[in-house]
Design a protein around this motif. Structure first.
Motif, PDB file in Angstrom:
ATOM      1  N   ARG A  82       0.831  -1.214   0.000  1.00 49.27           N
ATOM      2  CA  ARG A  82       0.000   0.000   0.000  1.00 49.27           C
ATOM      3  C   ARG A  82       0.858   1.252   0.000  1.00 49.27           C
ATOM      4  O   ARG A  82       0.542   2.236  -0.675  1.00 49.27           O
ATOM      5  N   GLY A 140      -8.990  -0.540   5.949  1.00 46.55           N
ATOM      6  CA  GLY A 140      -8.163  -0.522   4.760  1.00 46.55           C
ATOM      7  C   GLY A 140      -8.495  -1.599   3.757  1.00 46.55           C
ATOM      8  O   GLY A 140      -7.728  -1.842   2.820  1.00 46.55           O
ATOM      9  N   GLU A 143     -10.251   1.536  -0.408  1.00 47.66           N
ATOM     10  CA  GLU A 143      -9.853   2.931  -0.240  1.00 47.66           C
ATOM     11  C   GLU A 143     -10.990   3.910  -0.481  1.00 47.66           C
ATOM     12  O   GLU A 143     -10.911   5.079  -0.098  1.00 47.66           O
TER      13      GLU A 143
END
Length: 304
Positions: A82, A140, A143
């Motif tokens: 990420r 998470g 997004e």
């Protein structure tokens, strides 16, 4: 503290249970794997593998260590991915959630526009139940999400309203309201309201008795009915006569059912749909997806 190559050697050998295949996967020699595991066992003080000339298997200590290390290692890897993707800006992968088939169809068109503008960025679409949207954003898992604004929290940012639709009431097909085109809030006194977790009514104003007030001359709504976990479950409860359920106008098209009728709620605020994302997650990809959404949809208008 374990070194990265030690963790990789241990986890890979625990999965392959073969020194040669482990060496091939990690692009090192078999001797290097053997030395690394032996050094790791000396440091920990217990055997992690039982070895014979014919097989390799995890010891009880090795099995316990694998169960603890593997999930943590995967989380570290995901976090690094990420971070790398965020640094690349308009590349990598963007994960976007949607609620229901109408939002999914809309989101698919936005995703196509986004891909044409930014071909180096992959878009993954995931369907969420309404109560799942906020946990997915906070954890998470995604997004960005296209959802109605009734599920928002203080820790999310909200983009422009993309769709406004009339608010309607789902009622049992045999209910007197089912023969009406519209009803006003003043006529809803005494009805039992079904709800999804964390999704307040447009008219919600809880009274000390647990009913819902704020409806004017008609008095408060009745008590809350059974709490449904999904949209379809709520409609099933409506069809069974357990109560009524507030919906957007799209439900008439995408959730037509013989046991449920949809009636327009007059003088009710429309249901508004927007893109939402974590307050600290306004990456270049998120901003670019919002721009693509506005290019596809344009200014929001109340629809039916």
């Amino acid at each position: 503290m374990l070194e990265r190559y030690e963790v990789e050697a241990f986890l890979t050998l625990a999965e392959e249970l073969h020194f040669g295949r482990t060496a091939e996967r990690l692009h090192v020699s078999t001797a290097r794997i053997s030395q690394t595991i032996a050094r790791l066992e000396r440091r920990i003080g217990v055997p992690l593998f039982h070895r014979t000339s014919r097989r390799v298997r995890l010891s009880s200590a090795g099995l316990e260590l694998y169960g603890e290390v593997r999930p943590a290692w995967e989380r570290i890897g995901a976090a690094v991915v990420r971070a790398v993707e965020a640094g690349r800006g308009l590349s990598g992968r963007l994960r976007v959630a949607f609620v229901g088939p109408a939002a999914g169809q809309l989101l698919a068109g936005i995703a196509q526009e986004f891909r044409e503008r930014h071909p180096d960025c992959e878009v993954r679409l995931r369907e969420a139940q309404l109560p799942e949207v906020m946990p997915w954003l906070r954890e998470g898992a995604v997004e960005l999400a296209l959802t109605c604004q009734s599920v928002l929290g203080e820790d999310v940012a909200v983009g422009p309203v993309l769709v406004r639709e009339a608010r309607m009431l789902a009622v049992p097909a045999g209910h007197p309201f089912a023969r009406r085109g519209a009803v006003s809030p003043a006529e809803l006194g005494g009805l039992t309201v079904l709800r999804l977790p964390g999704t307040p009514s447009a008219f919600e104003d809880r009274t000390p008795t647990g009913g819902l007030g704020g409806l004017g001359p008609g008095g408060p709504l009745g008590p809350l009915g059974p709490e449904a976990t999904t949209f379809n479950e709520a409609l099933t409860l409506v069809g069974a006569g357990e109560g009524v359920f507030e919906v957007g106008a799209h439900a008439r098209r995408y959730f037509a059912r013989p046991d449920v009728a949809y009636v327009t709620l007059t003088d009710a605020e429309p249901v508004e749909w927007s893109l939402v994302w974590p307050a600290d997650g306004a990456t270049a990809r998120v901003r670019a997806f919002g721009e693509a959404a506005l290019a596809v949809i344009g200014p929001a208008e109340v629809g039916d």
